[in-house]
Design a protein around this motif. Structure first.
Motif, mmCIF file in Angstrom:
data_model
loop_
_atom_site.group_PDB
_atom_site.id
_atom_site.type_symbol
_atom_site.label_atom_id
_atom_site.label_comp_id
_atom_site.label_asym_id
_atom_site.label_seq_id
_atom_site.Cartn_x
_atom_site.Cartn_y
_atom_site.Cartn_z
ATOM 1 N N GLU A 14 0.833 -1.206 0.000
ATOM 2 C CA GLU A 14 0.000 0.000 0.000
ATOM 3 C C GLU A 14 0.872 1.263 0.000
ATOM 4 N N ARG A 15 1.934 1.251 0.784
ATOM 5 C CA ARG A 15 2.838 2.403 0.822
ATOM 6 C C ARG A 15 3.560 2.572 -0.519
ATOM 7 N N MET A 16 3.886 1.459 -1.161
ATOM 8 C CA MET A 16 4.539 1.541 -2.471
ATOM 9 C C MET A 16 3.581 2.130 -3.508
ATOM 10 N N ASN A 17 2.317 1.736 -3.472
ATOM 11 C CA ASN A 17 1.320 2.341 -4.366
ATOM 12 C C ASN A 17 1.234 3.848 -4.128
ATOM 13 N N ARG A 18 1.250 4.247 -2.857
ATOM 14 C CA ARG A 18 1.172 5.683 -2.532
ATOM 15 C C ARG A 18 2.406 6.431 -3.030
ATOM 16 N N LEU A 19 3.588 5.835 -2.861
ATOM 17 C CA LEU A 19 4.813 6.476 -3.348
ATOM 18 C C LEU A 19 4.753 6.697 -4.858
ATOM 19 N N ASN A 20 4.325 5.677 -5.594
ATOM 20 C CA ASN A 20 4.238 5.823 -7.041
ATOM 21 C C ASN A 20 3.205 6.878 -7.430
ATOM 22 N N SER A 21 2.060 6.868 -6.759
ATOM 23 C CA SER A 21 1.020 7.867 -7.045
ATOM 24 C C SER A 21 1.531 9.280 -6.776
ATOM 25 N N LYS A 22 2.302 9.428 -5.702
ATOM 26 C CA LYS A 22 2.794 10.746 -5.302
ATOM 27 C C LYS A 22 3.866 11.287 -6.254
ATOM 28 N N TYR A 23 4.754 10.419 -6.750
ATOM 29 C CA TYR A 23 5.933 10.914 -7.470
ATOM 30 C C TYR A 23 5.984 10.633 -8.971
ATOM 31 N N LYS A 24 5.140 9.760 -9.461
ATOM 32 C CA LYS A 24 5.197 9.406 -10.891
ATOM 33 C C LYS A 24 5.024 10.639 -11.780
ATOM 34 N N GLU A 25 4.061 11.475 -11.454
ATOM 35 C CA GLU A 25 3.797 12.658 -12.275
ATOM 36 C C GLU A 25 4.924 13.691 -12.182
ATOM 37 N N ASN B 219 0.116 -0.279 -8.792
ATOM 38 C CA ASN B 219 0.020 0.770 -9.813
ATOM 39 C C ASN B 219 1.401 1.079 -10.391
ATOM 40 N N PHE B 220 2.322 0.138 -10.250
ATOM 41 C CA PHE B 220 3.705 0.297 -10.702
ATOM 42 C C PHE B 220 4.165 -1.025 -11.308
ATOM 43 N N PRO B 221 5.228 -0.998 -12.103
ATOM 44 C CA PRO B 221 5.771 -2.249 -12.644
ATOM 45 C C PRO B 221 6.336 -3.127 -11.518
ATOM 46 N N TYR B 222 6.108 -4.426 -11.644
ATOM 47 C CA TYR B 222 6.658 -5.419 -10.708
ATOM 48 C C TYR B 222 7.431 -6.404 -11.576
#
Length: 172
Positions: free
Chosen positions: A42-53, A87-90
């Motif tokens: 869940e934290r990894m999803n949040r990190l990607n959501s926060k910084y991808k853009e 929401n990120f590549p695995y």
């Protein structure tokens, strides 16, 4: 850091060069079987959501020996990514070359890399934060602090911490 070409859970090959606009990356070596790694999707999803853009996407890589840990097989990685709604590549690092290149030791083991003069440099490596078991009690968000500093043109204050979790078993 050398680029890599690894298979994603969607069947596509992914490498750093697939993200020409990226300023940096959050690379997290993780796996399916490790109890400590299981605390972070869940934290990894949040990190990607926060910084991808902002040009700093997250990429997760599983480098665990699938002979020792069947739970980390590619098929199980696909299932986990779907169940956890990644929401990120695995990516599967079956030959363990990416883990060796980065010097990854544990799962999860986070790296923040940044592009300078056409090269990817490790700016932070270690734990994602300082409290795996109780996210609400996190005091030091190491990855967040590192990415925020870099996006603001500053040096990373804490460049390395000890990553906690399961040892990545390398084949001989």
């Amino acid at each position: 850091v050398k680029d890599f070409s690894l298979i994603n859970v969607d069947g596509k090959i992914v490498s750093l060069s697939d993200f020409p606009e990226a300023k940096g990356f959050i690379i997290i070596f993780t796996c399916n079987h490790c109890p400590f790694a299981k605390l972070y999707p869940e934290r990894m999803n949040r990190l990607n959501s926060k910084y991808k853009e902002s040009g700093v996407p997250l990429i997760a890589i599983s480098s665990t020996d699938t002979i020792v840990y069947e739970e980390d097989s590619y098929t199980e990685m696909i299932r986990k990514a779907e169940n956890e709604k990644f929401n990120f590549p695995y990516l599967s690092d079956g030959l363990q070359t990416a883990a060796k290149n980065f010097g990854a030791q544990k799962t999860p083991h986070a790296f923040v890399i940044w592009k300078e003069k056409g090269e990817w440099l490790i700016k932070y490596n270690g734990a994602i934060d300082d409290n795996g078991a109780e996210p609400e009690k996190v005091k030091n968000q190491y990855v967040v602090n590192s990415v925020d500093a870099l996006l603001n043109g500053k040096d990373v204050a804490i460049k390395e911490t000890k990553s906690l979790g399961c040892q990545i078993h390398f084949r001989k």
